[in-house]
Each structure stands twice: as C-alpha cells, then as structure tokens.
Enzyme design. Structure first.
Site, PDB file in Angstrom:
ATOM      1  CG  ASP A  88      29.518  31.825  26.722  1.00  0.00           C
ATOM      2  OD1 ASP A  88      30.033  32.795  26.175  1.00  0.00           O
ATOM      3  OD2 ASP A  88      29.118  31.818  27.882  1.00  0.00           O
ATOM      4  CG  ASP A 102      29.494  30.209  31.728  1.00  0.00           C
ATOM      5  OD1 ASP A 102      30.173  31.234  31.554  1.00  0.00           O
ATOM      6  OD2 ASP A 102      29.893  29.081  31.410  1.00  0.00           O
ATOM      7  CG  ASP A 115      29.920  35.896  30.635  1.00  0.00           C
ATOM      8  OD1 ASP A 115      30.842  36.506  30.074  1.00  0.00           O
ATOM      9  OD2 ASP A 115      29.838  34.669  30.679  1.00  0.00           O
TER      10      ASP A 115
END
Length: 1206
Positions: free
Chosen positions: A458, A779, A783
């Site tokens: 990310d 997070d 996901d």
C-alpha cells in the site's frame, strides 16, 4: 414477566424478586439479557419496548448513561464482572509436560533403543551357571576381575539414560514452543483494543476489560468483541456471515434491527452500542461452550469425532458453492488430510529425512547381519564349538550386543535433530522479529518470506508517514509554495477559510500538543482533516474557538463524506436567519460545482469552465506531480426567508464560491527508499497498489525508488488494468495478465478486488521457471481476500482493521515498510540456518555410519560404543541445532536472489563441504583405528572380548572424533564457500556457549566417564594430539574452499522440493490448504455451524454434529482460542463477485476524473439536527486516511457495490 417489568419492585412475584437480587442491584438478570440477544429485527425491538420501553430504559436498568458511559469505578466494574461475567473465553488446556514426554517417546528409533537396552540389562543380570562358560568362546578372557563382568548392566542403563535425555530435551522444546505460541496469542488479544465511553470521555480499553453496561463506539472495520444493542447508528452495515453464513451485509439501525453480535464485522458506518453480553454469555461464547472449548469433553468426543467426521463434512457444506460435488469431494479429502499444512521448507526436510533414514536403516541392517554371520562362522565353523544349552545366554548376549550396535548406527544415521532445528530456528526468529516490529501469527510465514519474489505494498501509511501536512496553497489568485503569512491575506478570506476548515470537519479530529518536548504535534482522527487543522494553526488561528462558538449540536445539516460524493459539506445558521454551507473535497469534483472564486481582495469573481481548465493545468496538475493530494475548500450562502429543500443535495451543493485549493503532502518515510533499494538488490520486485490519483502515485513511487528513470515499467489505473486483463465477456484471462504484471510497478485508483486479482494473477502465473512468492500489505477490511491469497500477508498494526489483522500472517506493529525487509532477512536466515545445520549434521552422519559399519565388519565391534554414539548424537542434533539455528541475520543475506520454491536444500557447495570433511575425518579415524596403538604406544583395543575394560586406544578415537565435530561446527557456520568462518562468531553468544560447554563436558566424560562411557582417562600429550587433529579441520576447511565447485560436476544436489509431477498435486493441495488452516475452521466453522445459530434452540442435533467436526479445529496448535480470534476472518467468496464484474464500470464512472480518494465514512443524517449528539458525529469521519487508498474503505470499490447488489 416482560409486561410487568415496568411496574415497581413490590409488584414482582417472589421468584422475580430473587432474580433481581441475583442481578446484584441491576435491573436485568444474566438470563434475561441472554434471551434478549437471541432475538432479531422486529422481535427484538418489540421485546425491548415491552420490557424496558426503549434502549435508554435498558441503559437505566444497567445503571449506565447512553452519553456519559460508565464511571471508571473499579468496584462497580468488578461487580459487573462477577454478575455478568468477563469478556474472556477460557482457552483449551495446553498439553502438560508429561503428555509431551509421552509423545516424544513415540519415536521409533528411541523405542528400538529402549527395547535393546532393556534386553541388555536383563541379560547382564543373568549369570550363566557353572564354570563351563569357558567353553563358550572368549567371553571375558581379558576380564579376570570379577567386578568388571558384573558391570555389564552399565551399558544398558547408560543407553536408557541417554534416551531419557533426548526425550526430555524434545519435550522441553515442544513445551516452550507451545508456551510461546500461547504467549503470542495472548499478546495479539491484548493488542486488540476497543473504544468505549467512560465518564463522558472516549477511551481505548483492551477487549477483555469490556463489561456489561459499557457504551462502545462502533466504527468501520471493527470486529465486535461483545453483544450489544445499538443506541444510535449512522448508516451501519454489518457482515454477519460468521454467525449466519449469509454474505449479504445487514443494515442495523436503532429503530429497525438494533442487535449487534460478537464476532461480526462492521463493513460500513459507525454508531454506539450498549454492551449486553460478554465472554461465554455472548452469542459466540455460547457456541464456544457448546463446542466444549473448555475442553472437558474432549476425550469422549475424540472417539465420536472420528466416526462422524465423514458425515459432518458433507453436512457442513457451504450451500453457496455452485460446484457442490467438488466441495464434497474436497471436504472428504480434507477430513483425511493431516491437520497442519507443511510449508515449503518442511516439505523438503521431511523428504530428505526420509531418504537419509532409509539409507541408515539399510546400513544398520547390513551391519547386524555381517556381525552375526561373522560371529557364527568364527565360533561354530572355524573354532568348531557346538551350541551348548548352558552357553545360550552368553551367545544371546553377543547377539544383543550386535543388535545394539546396529541400532546405534541407525540412531546416528537418522537426523532426528532436523525437526528440532526447524522449530528452534523458527521460534528464535519469531521471538527476535518481535523486536523488529513483526508480530508473526503463523510460524511458517517467517520462512516463506525468505523466498519472496514480489511485494505488493500500500502507499498511505506504509511507504508514507501518514502524517499529512498542507505544503502548497492557491488562494486569492496566488499560488503559495509554502504557508502564506497571515498578514498577506485579506481578513475576510482568512476568516472564511478558518471557519470552513474548523466547522466542516469531524469534531473528533484534533491537533493535540506533542507528547515529548520538541516532538511533532499529535494528529487525532482523520489525517486529511488533521492536515487542514494544522494549516489553520500554522496561520496562527485557533480552530477550537470557532468550534466552541458553533458546537456540534448547532450544526444544521451535515452531508458526510462518502466515496460517491467525494466531498463533505456542513450547513450552519447565520445570525440574520440565512444559512451558510461549507464544502470541501477532491478538487476536480468541488471545482466543477464552483461558479465564483475569491480574488486577492476577498471579493467574488466569476469562475467559468475555461478558468477551471486553466486552474487544473496551472495549479492542480503541478501539485499532483509533486505527489500532493489536492483539496478544494468552498462555501455558499443561502438568503433568509424560504428554507431550501435540504434533501435535494444536487440543488444545494452547487453555485459554490471557491476559497482555496490546498496541496497536502504525505511525506515518504525517510527509511523507505533505502529499504526498497535493498529489496531490489535482493531480487524482490516492489509494486505499489494505491487508491490515489495516478500522478500522485507516480510521484511517490519515483521518490521511493519503486520506479527509476529509464526503466521499462507500467503505471496503470484500476480501470485501465481491468480493461487490459479482461476479454470481451469481462472474464479475467491469465495470458493477458501475464503480459502486464512483469512490468507493472504502480496500480493507482485501484479497488481491493483489483488488488486480489493482481496477487492471484502473479501467484498463478506460469511464466518464468519459478512460481512467484508474493507478499502483500493491507489494512482495510476489504484487503482480506488479497491478504489471504498472498503467500505472506502483512497487516498494519496501527492503521489496520481487525479483519485485516485476522486474515494476515504477520502484523507490522509500526506500519513501516522497512520492517518487511527485516522479515525477508529473517526468513532467509531461517533457510540458511537449516542449511548450516544440515551441512554439519550430514558430515557427522556419514562419518559415524561408515566408522560404525566398517569397524563392525573388520573388528566385530564398533569403535564408537552405543553410549558414545548417543552422546555424539546429542551434540550433533540437539546442541548443534541450538547453536547453528540461532545465528543472527546479516545484511549480506539481502545481496542474493531468492532461492525459489524448488531449490534443493543442499547445494553443490554444501555437498562439497560435507564430502570433503567426511574424507578428512574418515582418514584420521581409520588411521587411528588400525595403527593408532603403534603411534601412541598403547595396547590395541581391537577384538576385545565381551565386557572387557575400556581401552585408551578406543577412547582416543572417540575423543578425536568429537574434537573434529566441534571444530567442524565452526566450519559449518558458512555455507556459500566463504573463507572467514569466524566472521561474527562473537555476535552469537549461544554458539560460543554451546561449543565451549560441549568441550567441557567432553573432558569430564573422557577423564571421569569410565565404564558407562567406555572411556579410560588420557594424559596431556594424548589430549594435545586429539586437539591438534581437531584444529586440522579448520585448515582442511580452507583447502576445500579453494576447490572451485564448478569443477566438481559429479556432485549431486539433494533435498529438492517436490518434483514436477508432484507439484500439480501439491499446488492443488495448496489451494485446498488455502482454504485449509484458518478457513477450514471458517468454512466448516463459520458458515456452517453458525448458520444454524437461529436453529440452535430447536436442533440440538446439529450441535452434536458441530462438536465432532470442530473438534479438529480445536485440536490445532493455533486454534483460535479466543472469541476474538476465532471467527474473525470473514468468508471471502470472491467467486461470487466475479460474475458481476460489469458493475465495476458503473461504479468507476467517476474514477477517471476522481481526485485523490479521501476516506471519511458516514451517513447523511436523516433530518436537520438529528445527528447532533456530539458523540455520534465523532464517528462520522472515523475512517481516517491512514486507510490506504487501496484499502477498501471506499464504498466505490466494486466489492462494495457488488456485495450490496448481491
């Protein structure tokens, strides 16, 4: 009773009055609350109204306030715990030390040794009658001393003793591993905190401290830790699949369905609930109790479980799966597969151990046969003796001795230290990785990480600091590259800006003074809003004053942020009776709605589409290319008189006047570029997957070093990515994906589905000779699927939601990318530690087996006695695995490419080392064996009769052998042919301690071991020779290192991964395994038995089925022993989404011009002033930007739209 509940106490019948006393002065009993929580929807509301009039009535009965919460009164909290229980489900009892000892005793080789030892003991106590024993061959010709022949029992006893040692060591290791695992589990539980209101203040408390009556704040991504009744909610949607098996999200609201259940996930919105049941009384707890998680009935169930398993597997099938038949097959298979899946390394090791074991077995069998034949021929044929009855015990004693020698060869050949080495190495790594901010949840993730070839990371919070600051502004026709001086701005513009920021943001977002002197101010709440508030502070204004003048209750109407609006607006009342609307949001979106802009004098000037295009070119694009996120702040005044129609949002949020456009920077973490550089050197490709605007993403990727100028790489947006990988029918094609992923470096504006697609595509790809091993960071709740699919899933410890943590293998406690690099280093270190151990162990094995074998064949007696062999076995297995498996990692590990899944464990260099050292050791030992007595001028120890005293000759051989092993252990520290074997040796105190310790014990054994160890003391000169030969190992190691491996074509590698033909099965099994571990508990568990929740009251039959099926779930070492860990991975049925793919295009319509995606989550309030409890709106904007842009927090993500459409 419900009807009477409203009347006062003296109306209660006696029985009820007693119940009230049970409730300890609270107006609800435990059973009453439990039965209340079993209701849903309208029934529940009716029951609440009948019994308590409303939720506030329930709060009064529980002596709590819906707005202030409980007081932090310790006695009150304790009393609640005693009456309503603690929020804790007792875990299953761990295995006791004795059980582990018993398990260690099951080892076949040990059993054989025990039997041999017992026979040997029994025979030694049997003295043959009379004196004819002279006639039975040379029994004890050398043993005139009576005491000597009496000492025959010592060997048997010594073998038993050493067996006990090995067993205790193994059991202790298992025990400490189990203990460590439990410690880890409880640490994960302690880390899980939940927000409650106490004394009117929000507080984060550990989940286990929740009590009935607490007012808990519920927000996006939470895993509910207890049952409760909703007091107030904004657009709350819950995934109850873990309890009901229904994958549709359930809308919760105080007036329709207020029941919130433990173990369910909040997928959207926010709210407040009053806790009504905790621990074993919550819905999850009740199911746990039915399953006997307390573990009392475990034994009885074990037998039943076996019988019912097949039936259960079929009964427990998710009804969802279209391929029902396959599922049944798979479930059946699963009932028979072993519980724990093997990691790559364990697979290779098991295979290797089996091969070595077989070889050892053959060798030991041959040894025994040769010894027996030799003895029989020598005694009965050459010496011509007859088998006399009275001689039988003597002969049997000889045969037992041969048998023991054979078993000893086997014991030395089988590397039972291997599993131990793996365990120690992994356990040690896990412990140390804690210090490097890696909380490992699954042991094998540690070693898989060493093989990683790709990391999909990310952006927000992982690569960047997640500390947003405003660095550029455009206001009053001027583009400021740093914070403007307030004196240069017109007071009107400044005042509007401060009000627009202070009022039009969540009141829970604050800038607090730094914790340490000279530190940065603390940002609380939504990070993007924190940046704006920080900007106000930099302009030397106080946002809190503005908020105090307009408290949250006085806000007239709030249009909260969601990803469709991509903006947030707030309406306030003006003194003259008019209204003013403040709006802020993604600059592309808000500027489209602006018709005016404030000029440098603070006056309105018209703002036409032509001006807007110019502004995008001159202001917004340059900001985005600097990696900034652009936010536009605007306002609109409504005149007094006719009130606008507030619900028609499209008519309200138009004709805005732009006050300013700000560029917000989320700076790259200072250590990230270096970490990414290390990854690239180590042969790992880093890809960035983010929800941000493509220009911003590209700029950040360049700063991090993910993309380098002059490289051939791709940066795609989610929509473009989907267009390229799907065929006309909208299905994903692997060939198309294979064209893209090798060059893809940045995927911007991506949804969680895109992330999952990418990860799955890379893992399933067959281009290249190795299968890719992919690590993923995530997070957000959505996901989950990608984290589960990846070989190693990293969840963020700070910004991550509970759902993400649950689906992950490793939790990054500091959310930092450089911790991932540490994990890679540790993973490679585990691999290398095992290789070092193997190199050492196999050298000892080869030598010991050959010596015992040839010695036995030539001299009828192994030069190394059984007890000595067991000592060698102990040092080389247990101690060496401790010494070599705890080597700390070095940066040098990151300078080579990953090994790959099917690289053999023993490389050619290692094979060269093993054989080279074996040659040296064998030469020395055979020299000593056959000419040693001449060299040292001592009596020969060969052909000694049974029970004869130990000779110096054989003691020297034993001692030399051990010395060579000790020095070779130092050689084994390097496996890639490095010259300096002492490099960093003092960095590993365990290694030094063990080598010196072994040396010390060896001296004791030789000098004072006497009869049990078949040793006789040596003098100083003999000791020096033994040491000299030992040190020769180090010199010889340098000689071997000089031989180039490439010249030795004849060397084979060993310990490959599964072969090609097996791979397909393995991989298929792996796909099953994916469902396996956590998900087996889930699929079987969640969908199935939980679906029966509503039926539980009526169908106890189902419960019985559950018991047996979940028994295996409870057996595993990583049983999710706590309510929070058990049902926490939502069932991700990605298959369901695939068919609805076209929806992506509907939802992404706005994506093309979408601004960097900011995440706040909340619901539009129902009507003016309805949303105005200060506490509620605290949660409106709770999902902070720390949710990575990829994170699923944006409902625009196809996942969301699909789930709702489903």
């Amino acid at each position: 009773m419900g009807d009477m509940a409203n009347s006062s106490v003296d109306f209660y019948p006696k029985s009820q009055r007693r119940e009230l006393n049970h409730a300890g002065g609270f107006g609800c009993t435990l059973s009453e609350l439990r039965s209340l929580m079993e209701l849903r929807g309208a029934e529940a509301i009716q029951k609440v109204q009948e019994t308590y009039t409303d939720v506030n009535g329930l709060c009064r009965r529980l002596k709590t306030s819906p707005t202030e919460g409980l007081s932090d009164n310790a006695t009150d909290l304790e009393k609640r715990r005693q009456i309503y229980g603690q929020n804790f489900i007792p875990p299953k009892k761990p295995k006791t030390f004795l059980q582990l000892v018993w398990e260690a005793l099951q080892d076949v080789t040990l059993i054989i040794l025990e039997i041999a030892a017992i026979i040997s003991l029994g025979l030694s106590f049997y003295a043959p009658p009379g004196e004819q024993s002279e006639a039975c061959g040379n029994v004890a010709a050398g043993a005139e001393d009576e005491g000597e022949s009496e000492a025959g029992w010592i060997e048997g006893a010594a073998i038993l003793l050493s067996v006990i040692c090995v067993v205790l060591v193994t059991a202790f290791n298992d025990w400490s591993k189990e203990k460590q695992f439990r410690g880890l589990q409880s640490r994960i539980e302690q880390e899980q905190k939940f927000t409650v209101i106490r004394n009117g203040q929000q507080a984060q408390i550990p989940v286990a401290e929740l009590v009935v009556g607490d007012i808990a704040q519920v927000k996006y991504g939470d895993l509910l830790p207890a049952d409760g009744v909703l007091i107030q909610g904004n657009d709350l949607k819950i995934d109850e699949s873990s309890l009901t098996g229904e994958s549709d999200h359930v809308r919760k609201s105080a007036d329709k369905d207020p029941m919130l259940l433990s173990g369910t996930h909040v997928m959207e919105g926010s709210g407040r609930m009053v806790v009504t049941a905790v621990g074993v009384n919550s819905q999850t707890g009740i199911i746990f109790t039915l399953l006997g998680a307390g573990g009392e009935e475990e034994e009885k169930k074990d037998k039943k479980a076996k019988k019912q398993d097949g039936a259960v597997a079929m009964e427990m099938q998710p009804l969802k799966s279209a391929e029902g038949g396959e599922m049944e097959e798979r479930e059946k298979k699963k009932a028979s597969v072993p519980k724990k899946e093997k990691s790559v390394l364990q697979g290779k090791l098991t295979k290797l151990a089996v091969q070595i074991g077989k070889a050892g077995l053959v060798m030991s069998a041959i040894t025994v046969i040769i010894l027996v034949l030799y003895f029989v021929i020598q005694t009965f044929v050459i010496d011509g003796k007859t088998w006399a009855a009275e001689c039988t015990p003597v002969y049997v004693q000889y045969f037992v001795k041969f048998f023991i020698i054979g078993v000893t060869v086997l014991v030395v050949a089988v590397p039972e230290g291997l599993p131990l080495a793996v365990t120690i190495s992994l356990a040690y790594s896990v412990k140390k990785m804690m210090k490097d901010n890696n909380l490992v949840r699954h042991l094998d993730a540690c070693e898989t990480m060493g093989n990683a070839t790709a990391i999909c990371s990310d952006k927000t919070g992982t690569l960047t600091t997640n500390r947003m600051t405003v660095v550029q502004t455009y206001m009053g026709d001027t583009h400021y590259k740093e914070t403007p001086d307030p004196s240069n701005l017109t007071p009107k513009t400044l005042d509007l800006l401060v009000h627009a920021i202070a009022i039009n943001s969540a009141y829970t977002t604050k800038i607090l003074p730094p914790e340490k002197e000279g530190g940065l101010p603390r940002q609380v709440g939504n990070k993007t809003e924190c940046a704006l508030l920080g900007f106000v502070v930099d302009l030397r204004r106080d946002y809190q004053l503005v908020r105090d003048q307009t408290p949250e209750e006085k806000l007239y109407k709030v249009y909260t942020f969601n990803s469709v609006r991509k903006s947030m607006s707030t309406v306030t009342c003006m003194p003259d009776g008019g209204y003013r609307l403040f709006s802020k949001g993604a600059s592309e979106i808000v500027l489209k709605k602006c018709t005016n802009i404030l000029n440098s004098n603070g006056e309105l000037r018209s703002f036409r589409p032509r001006d807007r295009d110019e502004m995008v070119k001159k202001v917004i694009e340059p900001m985005a290319c600097d990696g900034l996120r652009t936010i536009c702040i605007a306002y609109r005044d409504f005149p007094a008189g006719k009130e606008p129609e507030w619900d028609n949002e499209n008519e309200i949020v138009i004709d805005l006047t732009c006050i300013a456009v700000v560029g917000i920077e989320d700076p790259v973490r200072p250590e990230v570029p270096e970490a990414i550089n290390k990854c690239q050197r180590a042969g790992i490709t880093v890809r960035m997957v983010t929800g941000d605007n493509i220009n911003t993403a590209r700029a950040i990727a360049a700063k991090c070093g993910i993309i380098q100028p002059g490289e051939d790489f791709l940066c795609l947006e989610g929509k473009e990515f989907n267009r390229r990988i799907r065929n006309e029918k909208g299905e994903i094609e692997q060939e198309r994906l294979d064209k893209i992923w090798p060059k893809l470096r940045v995927l911007a504006r991506s949804s969680p589905t895109d992330k999952h697609t990418l990860v799955k595509g890379i893992i399933d790809s067959t281009i290249g000779d190795q299968r890719q091993v992919v690590a993923v960071t995530g997070d957000g709740t959505n996901d989950g699927p990608a984290l589960k699919k990846a070989d190693v899933g990293f969840a963020m410890g700070i910004a991550g939601t509970d759902v993400a943590k649950e689906a992950s293998d490793i939790i990054l406690t500091d959310d930092n990318f450089s911790s991932i690099v540490k994990a890679v280093m540790w993973g490679r270190n585990v691999y290398d530690s095992i290789s070092k151990f193997l190199q050492f162990q196999l050298t000892v094995n080869v030598v010991a087996v050959i010596v015992a074998f040839t010695g036995a064949c030539i001299t009828q007696d192994s030069p190394l006695k059984a007890v000595q062999m067991l000592w060698v076995n102990l040092i080389m297995d247990t101690f060496a695995s401790l010494a070599l498996a705890t080597e700390p990692p070095t940066e040098a590990l990151l300078l080579r490419k990953p090994y790959g899944r099917n690289k053999p464990l023993i490389s050619r260099t290692m094979m060269k080392n093993i054989l080279g050292h074996a040659v040296y050791q064998l030469t020395i030992i055979f020299t000593l064996l056959f000419v040693g007595e001449v060299f040292f001028d001592i009596d020969s120890g060969r052909n000694a009769p049974l029970h004869s005293p130990s000779s110096e000759h054989y003691t020297i051989i034993f001692n030399t052998f051990v010395m060579m092993q000790l020095f070779n252990e130092i050689n084994a520290r390097k496996i890639h042919g490095e010259r300096n074997v002492f490099d960093g040796i003092f960095g590993n105190p365990i290694f030094c301690t063990i080598v010196l310790g072994t040396f010390g014990i060896q001296i004791v054994i030789v000098q004072f071991g006497g009869k049990p160890f078949s040793c006789s003391p040596l003098n100083a000169e003999q000791w020096l020779w033994c040491l000299f030969v030992g040190v020769g190992e180090l010199v010889w190691g340098q000689v071997i290192a000089s031989i180039p491996t490439s010249q030795l074509k004849c060397l084979k590698e060993a310990g490959h991964g599964p072969g090609k033909d097996e791979i397909t099965d393995e991989e298929m099994a792996e796909d099953e395994e994916e469902i396996d571990h956590a998900e087996r508990e889930l699929r079987r568990g969640q969908i199935l038995w939980f679906r029966g929740l509503n039926r539980i009251q009526t169908q106890i039959r189902v419960v019985k089925a559950f018991r047996s099926s979940l028994y295996e779930g409870l057996e595993k070492p990583d049983t999710k022993t706590s309510i929070h860990n058990f049902m926490t991975t939502p069932e991700f049925l990605i298959n369901d989404y695939i068919h609805n793919i076209p929806l992506i295009d509907d939802t992404d319509v706005e994506e093309s011009e979408a601004p960097p995606r900011r995440r706040f989550r909340a619901s539009p309030p129902q009507s003016p002033n309805k949303n105005n409890n200060a506490i509620d709106s605290g949660i409106y904007l709770s999902t902070d930007v720390s949710k990575t842009p990829t994170s699923s927090s944006s409902p625009v993500s196809p996942l969301h739209s699909m789930e709702t459409s489903l």
